[in-house]
Scaffold this active site. Structure first.
Site, PDB file in Angstrom:
ATOM      1  N   GLU A 119       3.277   1.373   3.047  1.00 24.38           N
ATOM      2  CA  GLU A 119       4.412   0.438   2.872  1.00 24.38           C
ATOM      3  C   GLU A 119       5.459   0.649   1.792  1.00 24.38           C
ATOM      4  O   GLU A 119       6.852   0.576   1.777  1.00 24.38           O
ATOM      5  CB  GLU A 119       3.632  -0.935   2.653  1.00 24.38           C
ATOM      6  CG  GLU A 119       2.971  -1.542   3.614  1.00 24.38           C
ATOM      7  CD  GLU A 119       2.098  -2.668   3.479  1.00 24.38           C
ATOM      8  OE1 GLU A 119       1.658  -3.517   4.432  1.00 24.38           O
ATOM      9  OE2 GLU A 119       1.947  -2.813   2.158  1.00 24.38           O
ATOM     10  N   ASP A 130      -6.187  -8.255   1.572  1.00 18.71           N
ATOM     11  CA  ASP A 130      -6.530  -9.441   1.321  1.00 18.71           C
ATOM     12  C   ASP A 130      -7.461  -9.771   0.018  1.00 18.71           C
ATOM     13  O   ASP A 130      -7.247 -10.571  -0.737  1.00 18.71           O
ATOM     14  CB  ASP A 130      -7.280 -10.244   2.423  1.00 18.71           C
ATOM     15  CG  ASP A 130      -6.382 -10.076   3.713  1.00 18.71           C
ATOM     16  OD1 ASP A 130      -5.165  -9.873   3.581  1.00 18.71           O
ATOM     17  OD2 ASP A 130      -6.981  -9.926   4.803  1.00 18.71           O
ATOM     18  N   ASN A 167       0.905  -1.323  -0.098  1.00 20.99           N
ATOM     19  CA  ASN A 167      -0.020  -0.105  -0.093  1.00 20.99           C
ATOM     20  C   ASN A 167       0.878   1.315  -0.111  1.00 20.99           C
ATOM     21  O   ASN A 167       2.122   1.097  -0.058  1.00 20.99           O
ATOM     22  CB  ASN A 167      -0.795  -0.084   1.112  1.00 20.99           C
ATOM     23  CG  ASN A 167      -0.262  -0.108   2.449  1.00 20.99           C
ATOM     24  OD1 ASN A 167       0.874   0.521   2.561  1.00 20.99           O
ATOM     25  ND2 ASN A 167      -1.044  -0.636   3.713  1.00 20.99           N
ATOM     26  N   ARG A 168       0.195   2.464   0.066  1.00 20.48           N
ATOM     27  CA  ARG A 168       1.101   3.656  -0.119  1.00 20.48           C
ATOM     28  C   ARG A 168       1.999   3.768   0.963  1.00 20.48           C
ATOM     29  O   ARG A 168       3.298   4.060   0.904  1.00 20.48           O
ATOM     30  CB  ARG A 168       0.108   4.886  -0.074  1.00 20.48           C
ATOM     31  CG  ARG A 168       0.872   6.278  -0.374  1.00 20.48           C
ATOM     32  CD  ARG A 168       0.015   7.150   0.174  1.00 20.48           C
ATOM     33  NE  ARG A 168      -1.316   7.349  -0.640  1.00 20.48           N
ATOM     34  CZ  ARG A 168      -1.618   7.894  -1.579  1.00 20.48           C
ATOM     35  NH1 ARG A 168      -0.774   8.644  -2.458  1.00 20.48           N
ATOM     36  NH2 ARG A 168      -2.871   7.928  -1.847  1.00 20.48           N
TER      37      ARG A 168
END
Length: 521
Positions: free
Chosen positions: A238, A305, A235-236
């Protein structure tokens, strides 16, 4: 869109692939991929856990401390982590082969049972007696007995790396399945299962077998364990952590694409950007932006997920990277509208794709394009209502009529006489007053109407024979004249409904008034 990106984040070369004008990925193709005839097998390796929810009414403050008192009224359980990925894969109509560990405890047995009930293969899910099942318990307060608000999460877990013996056992499970699966998912929540050795050897074995490896990474500045994987889905935040960059918008991601790919060490990178959708960074240096529509975000739990599962399911069905990213974007959007880790089903995906397609393409259809859409809606259990007419000069009577038609089913299709068909009705030399394009545009603006299809013939019998509506609706003034298509519909098990018309309104009367005023003026 490009102007907006420059204003917020500087110039970029990003090209939206699902925009309102020219989608690079046809909606029909996305729908076809989700419908998929045969279930596919997908291996899911990672941290399996149990999500427990305690629901209670929060109505007062404790006299012992300034904290809410929650009176528990219910409890539910769901699979989390890699189990959530497996559950989503099953909900999309495919088979998940689960590889990982659980404890030899009640929580572990619950995880195995829940996954088995969903149709997943849990033979590769090892019970390890020396390690309890990871369990996340969420305390959810109910305001006014219904509005859910997570108040606290309690984690019971051991996050030490699994032993070399367990790694070897899990890899043996993977090797036994590689001949049956074309996609491997690594879901790393940092709970000790996806060790550097397991990740590296799993990726090598899978790639040598010709399988794609999709990774949802743990939050870490080092992705070396995922080196060689097909795709990673940070994600952003991470992505910022692993790249050392600030990425306030999608244009910043595009500008730093090569650095991000280098830091991730995988063939492709799929960056999830919450409200901005997905940025796909490909091995050949392209950056593709898949925007998302605005949504009411209820709970972000499980969104990653759902994205990984949708990517896997689409890839297993032969989707390109762009197609898989577009499908995953829709799945992630649907997930954040739910509370907790609730799988996104194939029916939900099809419904959303049909709705988004409908928004982009508009309501007017050629018959050849309309029929497949209606067939998909039928398979979803939706009832098709058909009516027809010239609808020249719309008035309140028409509006009330369409509202009544819509109440008879789930989808309203309006057959519209073309200009040539109207002229053949002998209604007058000046009819139609509005041409077919204008009339179709007016009908398309009405919320009760789902589709508009033109016909050139004197009657809509060809349309009715092709569409086979569940309900054929006409005005009550057709009672004596005979409803065209009645026999076709009733023979197919449908019904004909005559609708009472709103008194005081008719196109003919309106035209007579207009002509009268023009003549007297």
């Amino acid at each position: 869109m490009a102007t907006g990106l420059r204003r917020r984040c500087g110039d970029s070369t990003i090209r939206p692939i699902l925009n309102a004008n020219l989608p690079t990925v046809p909606w029909e193709r996305l729908i076809e991929l989700i419908e998929g005839s045969e279930p596919r097998d997908v291996v899911v390796i990672g941290d399996y856990m149990l999500d427990s929810y305690l629901y209670g009414d929060a109505e007062r403050i404790s006299p012992e401390a300034p904290v809410p008192v929650v009176r528990v009224v219910g409890e539910t359980a769901a699979v989390g982590g890699a189990g959530s990925v497996a559950a989503n894969i099953a909900a999309l109509g495919d088979r998940a082969w689960c590889i990982g560990i659980v404890g030899d405890d009640d929580a572990g047995r619950t995880v195995r049972r829940l996954l088995s009930e969903l149709g997943a293969d849990v033979s590769g899910l090892m019970a390890v007696s020396a390690r309890p099942t990871t369990r996340k318990t969420r305390l959810v307060g109910l305001a006014q007995h219904r509005h859910r608000q997570q108040m606290m999460r309690i984690d019971a877990e051991q996050t030490e790396p699994i032993s070399p013996d367990v790694v070897a056992s899990l890899l043996a499970q993977l090797e036994s399945r590689l001949g049956h699966c074309s996609v491997i998912c690594l879901q790393d929540y940092g709970k000790g299962v996806v060790t550097p050795e397991l990740a590296s050897r799993a990726i090598t074995a899978a790639r040598q077998a010709g399988a794609s490896v999709l990774v949802d990474p743990a939050r870490s500045p080092d992705y070396s364990r995922y080196a060689g994987a097909t795709l990673v889905t940070p994600n952003r935040s991470e992505t910022e952590l692993v790249s050392g960059l600030k990425l306030p918008c999608v244009a910043a991601v595009a500008a730093s694409a090569e650095r991000i790919r280098s830091a991730c060490r995988t063939e492709h990178v799929c960056v999830t950007l919450d409200a901005e959708g997905i940025a796909l960074l490909t091995a050949d240096g392209r950056v593709e932006h898949v925007p998302t529509r605005s949504r009411d975000v209820y709970d972000v739990t499980g969104a990653g997920d759902a994205v990984l599962a949708a990517l896997a399911a689409a890839t297993a069905r032969g989707a390109s990277l762009l197609e898989a990213a577009a499908i995953a974007n829709v799945a992630g959007g649907l997930e954040v509208e739910k509370f907790g880790c609730v799988p996104v089903t194939r029916d939900e995906m099809l419904g959303e794709l049909l709705r988004l397609s409908h928004e982009q393409l508009g309501k007017r259809r050629e018959l050849t394009r309309l029929l497949p859409e209606l067939e998909r809606r039928r398979r979803r259990g939706e009832r098709i209502v058909f009516t027809n007419g010239c609808f020249d000069l719309l008035h309140p009577g028409h509006i009330a009529y369409f509202a009544e038609c819509r109440r008879l089913g789930d989808v309203l299709v309006v057959g519209l006489n073309s200009d040539a068909s109207v002229r053949g009705q002998g209604k007058g030399d000046d009819r139609p007053i509005m041409n077919e394009d204008d009339r179709a545009r007016m009908l398309s603006a009405l919320a009760d109407i789902d589709y508009v299809v033109l016909f050139d013939e004197p009657t809509p019998i060809r349309l009715i024979e092709s569409i086979r509506p569940d309900v054929l609706a006409k005005g009550e003034d057709w009672a004596e004249r005979g409803v065209v298509g009645r026999e076709v519909v009733e023979r197919s098990g449908g019904r004909v409904v005559l609708i009472r018309l709103l008194e005081g309104y008719s196109t003919t009367a309106l035209l007579e008034r207009i002509r009268g005023r023009r003549g007297s003026g």
